[in-house]
Design a protein around this motif. Structure first.
Motif, PDB file in Angstrom:
ATOM      1  N   GLU A  43       0.993  -1.543   0.293  1.00  0.00           N
ATOM      2  CA  GLU A  43       0.094   0.111   0.302  1.00  0.00           C
ATOM      3  C   GLU A  43       1.043   1.589   0.338  1.00  0.00           C
ATOM      4  OE1 GLU A  43      -3.415   2.190   3.181  1.00  0.00           O
ATOM      5  OE2 GLU A  43      -2.459   0.061   3.390  1.00  0.00           O
ATOM      6  N   ASP A  44       0.674   2.642  -1.089  1.00  0.00           N
ATOM      7  CA  ASP A  44       1.330   3.256  -1.410  1.00  0.00           C
ATOM      8  C   ASP A  44       0.802   4.602   0.187  1.00  0.00           C
ATOM      9  OD1 ASP A  44       3.186   5.300  -1.976  1.00  0.00           O
ATOM     10  OD2 ASP A  44       1.837   6.224  -3.672  1.00  0.00           O
ATOM     11  N   ARG A  45       1.792   4.272   0.697  1.00  0.00           N
ATOM     12  CA  ARG A  45       1.709   5.473   2.080  1.00  0.00           C
ATOM     13  C   ARG A  45       3.170   5.711   2.508  1.00  0.00           C
ATOM     14  NH1 ARG A  45       1.073   3.502   7.304  1.00  0.00           N
ATOM     15  NH2 ARG A  45       0.407   1.372   7.568  1.00  0.00           N
ATOM     16  N   ILE A  46       3.386   6.730   3.532  1.00  0.00           N
ATOM     17  CA  ILE A  46       4.670   7.334   4.120  1.00  0.00           C
ATOM     18  C   ILE A  46       4.719   5.804   5.840  1.00  0.00           C
ATOM     19  CG2 ILE A  46       6.191   8.563   5.600  1.00  0.00           C
ATOM     20  CD1 ILE A  46       5.277  10.615   3.688  1.00  0.00           C
ATOM     21  N   TYR A  47       5.562   4.686   5.708  1.00  0.00           N
ATOM     22  CA  TYR A  47       5.211   4.079   6.954  1.00  0.00           C
ATOM     23  C   TYR A  47       6.105   4.455   7.811  1.00  0.00           C
ATOM     24  CZ  TYR A  47       3.200   0.812   3.965  1.00  0.00           C
ATOM     25  OH  TYR A  47       2.103  -0.110   3.851  1.00  0.00           O
ATOM     26  N   ASN A  48       5.942   4.765   8.982  1.00  0.00           N
ATOM     27  CA  ASN A  48       6.969   5.590  10.252  1.00  0.00           C
ATOM     28  C   ASN A  48       6.791   4.616  11.371  1.00  0.00           C
ATOM     29  OD1 ASN A  48       4.265   5.580  11.907  1.00  0.00           O
ATOM     30  ND2 ASN A  48       4.308   7.783  11.215  1.00  0.00           N
ATOM     31  N   GLN A  49       7.511   5.301  12.187  1.00  0.00           N
ATOM     32  CA  GLN A  49       7.405   3.917  13.868  1.00  0.00           C
ATOM     33  C   GLN A  49       6.686   2.922  13.853  1.00  0.00           C
ATOM     34  OE1 GLN A  49       9.282   6.351  17.908  1.00  0.00           O
ATOM     35  NE2 GLN A  49      11.230   5.162  16.940  1.00  0.00           N
ATOM     36  N   LYS A  50       5.730   3.572  14.049  1.00  0.00           N
ATOM     37  CA  LYS A  50       4.625   3.231  15.147  1.00  0.00           C
ATOM     38  C   LYS A  50       3.980   2.063  13.958  1.00  0.00           C
ATOM     39  CE  LYS A  50       2.372   6.200  17.905  1.00  0.00           C
ATOM     40  NZ  LYS A  50       1.186   7.638  17.942  1.00  0.00           N
ATOM     41  N   ASP A  51       4.423   2.285  12.143  1.00  0.00           N
ATOM     42  CA  ASP A  51       4.125   0.951  11.596  1.00  0.00           C
ATOM     43  C   ASP A  51       5.799  -0.319  12.101  1.00  0.00           C
ATOM     44  OD1 ASP A  51       2.121   1.915  10.459  1.00  0.00           O
ATOM     45  OD2 ASP A  51       3.458   3.106   9.447  1.00  0.00           O
ATOM     46  N   PHE A  52       6.669  -0.262  11.975  1.00  0.00           N
ATOM     47  CA  PHE A  52       7.318  -0.851  11.798  1.00  0.00           C
ATOM     48  C   PHE A  52       7.326  -2.388  13.018  1.00  0.00           C
ATOM     49  CE2 PHE A  52      10.261   3.222   9.808  1.00  0.00           C
ATOM     50  CZ  PHE A  52       9.825   2.805   9.342  1.00  0.00           C
ATOM     51  N   ASP A  53       7.365  -3.760  11.894  1.00  0.00           N
ATOM     52  CA  ASP A  53       7.208  -4.487  12.292  1.00  0.00           C
ATOM     53  C   ASP A  53       5.650  -5.036  13.075  1.00  0.00           C
ATOM     54  OD1 ASP A  53      10.021  -6.398  12.505  1.00  0.00           O
ATOM     55  OD2 ASP A  53      10.892  -3.940  14.092  1.00  0.00           O
ATOM     56  N   ARG A  54       4.703  -3.797  12.690  1.00  0.00           N
ATOM     57  CA  ARG A  54       3.188  -4.088  13.316  1.00  0.00           C
ATOM     58  C   ARG A  54       2.778  -4.825  11.693  1.00  0.00           C
ATOM     59  NH1 ARG A  54       0.863  -0.311  17.385  1.00  0.00           N
ATOM     60  NH2 ARG A  54      -0.883  -2.690  17.409  1.00  0.00           N
ATOM     61  N   THR A  55       2.629  -3.425  11.220  1.00  0.00           N
ATOM     62  CA  THR A  55       2.128  -3.638   9.803  1.00  0.00           C
ATOM     63  C   THR A  55       3.560  -3.927   8.756  1.00  0.00           C
ATOM     64  OG1 THR A  55       2.573  -1.071   9.001  1.00  0.00           O
ATOM     65  CG2 THR A  55       0.332  -2.863   9.936  1.00  0.00           C
ATOM     66  N   MET A  56       4.625  -3.311   9.392  1.00  0.00           N
ATOM     67  CA  MET A  56       5.282  -2.991   7.971  1.00  0.00           C
ATOM     68  C   MET A  56       6.887  -3.572   8.715  1.00  0.00           C
ATOM     69  SD  MET A  56       7.239  -2.275   5.256  1.00  0.00           S
ATOM     70  CE  MET A  56       5.642  -1.694   4.016  1.00  0.00           C
ATOM     71  N   VAL A  57       7.720  -4.726   8.096  1.00  0.00           N
ATOM     72  CA  VAL A  57       9.200  -5.290   8.256  1.00  0.00           C
ATOM     73  C   VAL A  57      10.023  -4.617   7.435  1.00  0.00           C
ATOM     74  CG1 VAL A  57      10.269  -7.743   8.768  1.00  0.00           C
ATOM     75  CG2 VAL A  57       7.513  -6.880   9.868  1.00  0.00           C
ATOM     76  N   ILE A  58      10.488  -4.526   8.396  1.00  0.00           N
ATOM     77  CA  ILE A  58      12.078  -3.938   6.967  1.00  0.00           C
ATOM     78  C   ILE A  58      12.829  -5.008   7.181  1.00  0.00           C
ATOM     79  CG2 ILE A  58      13.745  -2.035   6.025  1.00  0.00           C
ATOM     80  CD1 ILE A  58      11.961  -0.283   6.586  1.00  0.00           C
ATOM     81  N   ASP A  59      13.886  -5.192   6.598  1.00  0.00           N
ATOM     82  CA  ASP A  59      14.421  -6.719   7.920  1.00  0.00           C
ATOM     83  C   ASP A  59      16.251  -6.093   7.442  1.00  0.00           C
ATOM     84  OD1 ASP A  59      13.230  -8.507   7.360  1.00  0.00           O
ATOM     85  OD2 ASP A  59      13.885  -8.657   5.062  1.00  0.00           O
TER      86      ASP A  59
END
Length: 824
Positions: free
Chosen positions: A394-410
């Motif tokens: 989904e095209d949006r800005i992912y921030n600190q609250k998203d990481f490891d909840r809705t967005m995982v960056i290895d």
């Protein structure tokens, strides 16, 4: 022959005058008198990787009605002081013990401060009037007098006295409840004996709530005021730790309720909520006994849902509503659904984290805050970018609250794991560590990343890092080993919810926060994992490694002991970007902690895994929430993102209970300002002191850690020059420079050849080690001095005797610090 009191020490005054006066007044039962009562342990000061305790004074004498009931504090001073010199000190101790009688004495008599003294006002009403009067030694009040005044002051009835007089359990080891534990015990016993049936105790994590609960039960049970008692908790580990440890003295009178059966033959019952109830009527085991079966219920961790009106567990408390109920919590919770103060009333006693740290009973902390670029700037996928599973992101800005909840960056996971690993390698690779992750999936990925970064440690023992979560039987099985100080493995535990509370990990030295924490209640619980002190294993303080800005909650005025108020709002009420992924307010979302089954991490048996009736659902650990299969949140995973640390800063807990970014040099400046008003005052005190070591030790007791100061200002200076340079901005002089200055003045020639050789070698010792070395005569027993002669030979033949030797050492020190003598 008359005694010259003016020449007597404080100890002599106590022995020869104060104790005889007390005993002559009828205080002959030695269980009523305790001397040198240490009420605090001494606050731990931390800088760098070093921690030291400040020394604390003890109350000279405390008088008791019973060991459980302190009555009076007596503070003594040498006779050279005025008779009331110790009163302010005595009032401080009395405040901690909440006793109304304070005596100060110099051996001539007593100043008696009486908080129970009442006078009649103009309206004819009796009101308290603090009175300080001077009384003779022979007029010291008897035990009966003070107890009668105390009972009147407290308003005890005859019916209460048998319960009040019941002593606490004493195992004969000399262990006494700490002052705040005694306060909590006494206030609860007093309240229940007076007929109050709801009591709330607020005590910070690590301050011994379970031990306090045991002593409360013991006194009420032994006095037969309460005969059948239920101890309720919501996690198996809490019940088992309680039964095996603090409650062990109950012996055969105690049972743990299992198999949904309540055995009426026992008097002390320990139970999980889950074992007593469930959604089906057949699961409501508590209904096997009559509503008046229990006459006392202790609710451990009562902030976690038991007091919620719509909680399935509340019905247990309501069913036994005739019983006195005592709630224990470290974090009193006030929400629109849960109100401990509504249910229990205001706390009968509160002992906060700040008080525990100041007293030295709880470990202080330093915070290492790590800012990561993608957390601060956010990350946005390119148009049509797919994740590692081939899903279009989904095209949006992912921030600190998203990481490891809705967005995982290895790469972010890897950077966090590297930071943890590097910190442990730099400090102590075997330091017990808890890493708090967002969910079970995150905990597994973090375990794997840390394991891959520590191949040497994993080769030694593959339990070096383990995931300890509710879904993992192998991990849960290692929990006891993790919290056991004698067991080295596991060292690192990755978790999400299971270890937030009830885990008594005394030697945990590192708490890692890579979890979005908005709830003050949950934050306090997590911080509590590190606040226990264990002197035996060198655990005096701990570090919080924060990747998610969770420690900003330290600045919240609610952090230290004040109940939080939480309002749950609808999405249309939200005006900022604090919206959680499911459209509810993420700030203090009650579902974060009120549902003990959150994250699938159940404290009890999996067969009892029932929702608590609040509709929060349960988390599967794969980023999906299930609530009748109607809600699902996607979790994307990407690789190949550039991630780096922007900043890393260290902060310390200061004396005001705030986090400050402060060097040890800054701390030393503040501490010295309290001791000395100027450089001249410090130099004069230093030069006038017969032993410089005494001043060094005195400043160390005030929290100046010399090794930490060395790291900042240089290891080649002695304590005197470190202070002059760091605090008073004087040009630094090394020990070798001072020693060379003495050699140039060639002052040794006035001594004999033997004395010259000794003093020259002592000067070399000073240059290498410091002034502490030359002040100990034992240095004369080692090389090169033992080649000159024995200690007695050196002192007698070289200097003429001990007095002359000590004079020569004083002159040597005067030469070493000559420049500063002139300036002073």
């Amino acid at each position: 022959m008359s005694i010259n009191k003016a020449k007597l020490t404080e100890t002599d005054i106590i022995t020869k005058f104060i104790m005889p006066a007390i005993k002559d007044a009828g205080w002959n039962d030695m269980t009523q008198i305790r001397q040198e009562v240490k009420l605090r342990d001494g606050k731990v000061i931390v800088r760098g990787q070093l921690g030291v305790r400040k020394t604390v004074k003890s109350a000279d004498i405390v008088l008791y009605h019973k060991p459980s009931m302190p009555l009076a504090v007596i503070e003594a001073k040498a006779n050279k002081h005025e008779v009331g010199k110790g009163m302010q000190q005595g009032l401080d101790y009395a405040r901690l013990l909440e006793v109304p009688f304070i005596f100060a004495s110099n051996g001539d008599g007593f100043i008696f401060h009486d908080k129970t003294h009442a006078v009649t006002n103009s309206q004819g009403t009796s009101e308290a009037h603090y009175l300080e009067s001077e009384i003779r030694l022979e007029d010291f009040p008897s035990p009966q007098e003070l107890w009668a005044k105390y009972c009147a002051w407290k308003g005890y009835t005859e019916k209460q006295l048998p319960i009040i007089n019941q002593e606490y359990y004493d195992d004969g080891s000399g262990k006494h409840p700490r002052y705040y534990q005694l306060q909590a015990i006494n206030k609860t016993v007093e309240a229940i004996s007076s007929g109050k049936d709801r009591v709330l105790l607020v005590m910070a994590t690590g301050t011994g709530k379970t031990y306090t609960a045991f002593q409360i039960i013991w006194r009420l049970w032994k006095s037969r005021a309460k005969k059948r008692i239920l101890f309720l908790a919501d996690r198996n580990i809490l019940v088992d730790q309680t039964r095996i440890n603090d409650f062990q003295p109950f012996g055969q009178s105690m049972t743990k309720i299992t198999g949904r059966t309540v055995d009426p033959s026992y008097e002390i019952h320990l139970a999980l909520y889950q074992a007593l109830t469930g959604p089906e009527e057949s699961q409501k085991a508590f209904k096997q006994v009559d509503p008046d079966f229990f006459d006392l219920i202790i609710i451990d961790e009562c902030h976690r849902g038991s007091a919620s009106e719509d909680s399935a567990w509340r019905e247990i408390l309501e069913y036994f509503k005739s019983a006195a109920q005592v709630g224990l919590t470290a974090t009193p919770k006030e929400t629109t659904e849960v109100s401990n103060s509504d249910y229990f009333g205001d706390p009968a006693y509160t002992y906060s984290l700040k008080e525990g740290i100041e007293d030295g009973f709880l470990a202080p902390y330093k915070v290492v805050r790590v800012d990561i670029d993608v957390d601060l700037q956010g990350w946005r996928p390119t148009k049509g970018q797919i994740d590692n599973q081939g899903e279009v992101i989904e095209d949006r800005i992912y921030n600190q609250k998203d990481f490891d909840r809705t967005m995982v960056i290895d790469e972010r996971t890897q950077l966090v794991a590297e930071t943890i690993t590097n910190y442990l390698k730099r400090t102590d690779p075997m330091a017990k560590t808890i890493v708090f992750c967002n969910d079970i999936d995150h905990a597994e990925r973090m375990r794997r990343a840390i394991a891959n970064l520590n191949p040497e440690q994993m080769a030694k023992n593959d339990k070096y890092v383990m995931k300890i979560t509710g879904d993992d039987e192998l991990g849960k099985a290692q929990l006891d080993n993790f919290i056991n100080p004698k067991k080295p493995y596991p060292v690192i535990a990755t978790t999400s919810e299971l270890m937030t509370t009830g885990v008594d990990a005394k030697t945990c030295k590192l708490v890692v926060l890579d979890q979005n924490i908005q709830s003050m209640t949950k934050f306090k619980q997590i911080i509590g994992r590190g606040t226990r002190i264990d002197d035996r294993y060198g655990k005096l303080w701990f570090t919080i490694l924060d990747f998610k800005k969770a420690t900003e909650l330290f600045a919240d005025e609610r952090f230290d002991g004040t109940p939080e108020k939480v309002l749950v709002v609808t999405p249309t009420d939200i005006e900022d970007d604090d919206t959680d992924i499911d459209g509810t307010d993420s700030i203090d979302d009650p579902s974060d902690e009120d549902n003990p089954f959150d994250d699938g991490e159940l404290g009890g048996d999996s067969s009892n895994n029932q929702p608590d009736g609040n509709g929060d659902g349960a988390q599967t650990g794969e980023g999906e929430w299930t609530d009748d299969e109607t809600r699902k949140v996607a979790k994307y995973r990407v690789s190949g993102v550039s991630v780096s640390k922007v900043a890393e800063r260290v902060q310390y807990y200061d004396s005001d209970g705030k986090l400050v970014t402060e060097s040890f040099k800054d701390y030393t400046r503040k501490t010295m300002a309290k001791q000395f008003s100027s450089l001249d005052e410090f130099v004069k005190r230093w030069n006038d002191s017969d032993r410089k070591q005494a001043i060094i030790d005195e400043l160390a007791q005030e929290g100046i850690i010399w090794a930490a100061l060395e790291e900042e200002v240089g290891k080649d200076m002695d304590p005197f020059d470190m202070i002059c340079h760091a605090v008073y901005d004087q040009p630094p002089l090394t020990r070798k420079e001072r020693a060379n200055n003495v050699k140039k003045r060639n002052y040794f020639t006035k001594y004999s050849d033997t004395a010259q050789a000794v003093l020259q070698n002592l000067l070399l010792k000073y240059a290498d080690v410091g002034v502490q070395e030359i002040e100990s005569m034992q240095v004369l027993k080692v090389q090169p001095f033992n080649e000159i002669g024995s200690l007695s030979e050196i002192v007698k033949k070289g200097f003429g005797g001990k007095k002359e030797y000590e004079q020569a050492i004083s002159e040597l020190e005067a030469e070493i610090y000559q420049l500063h003598q002139q300036s002073a």
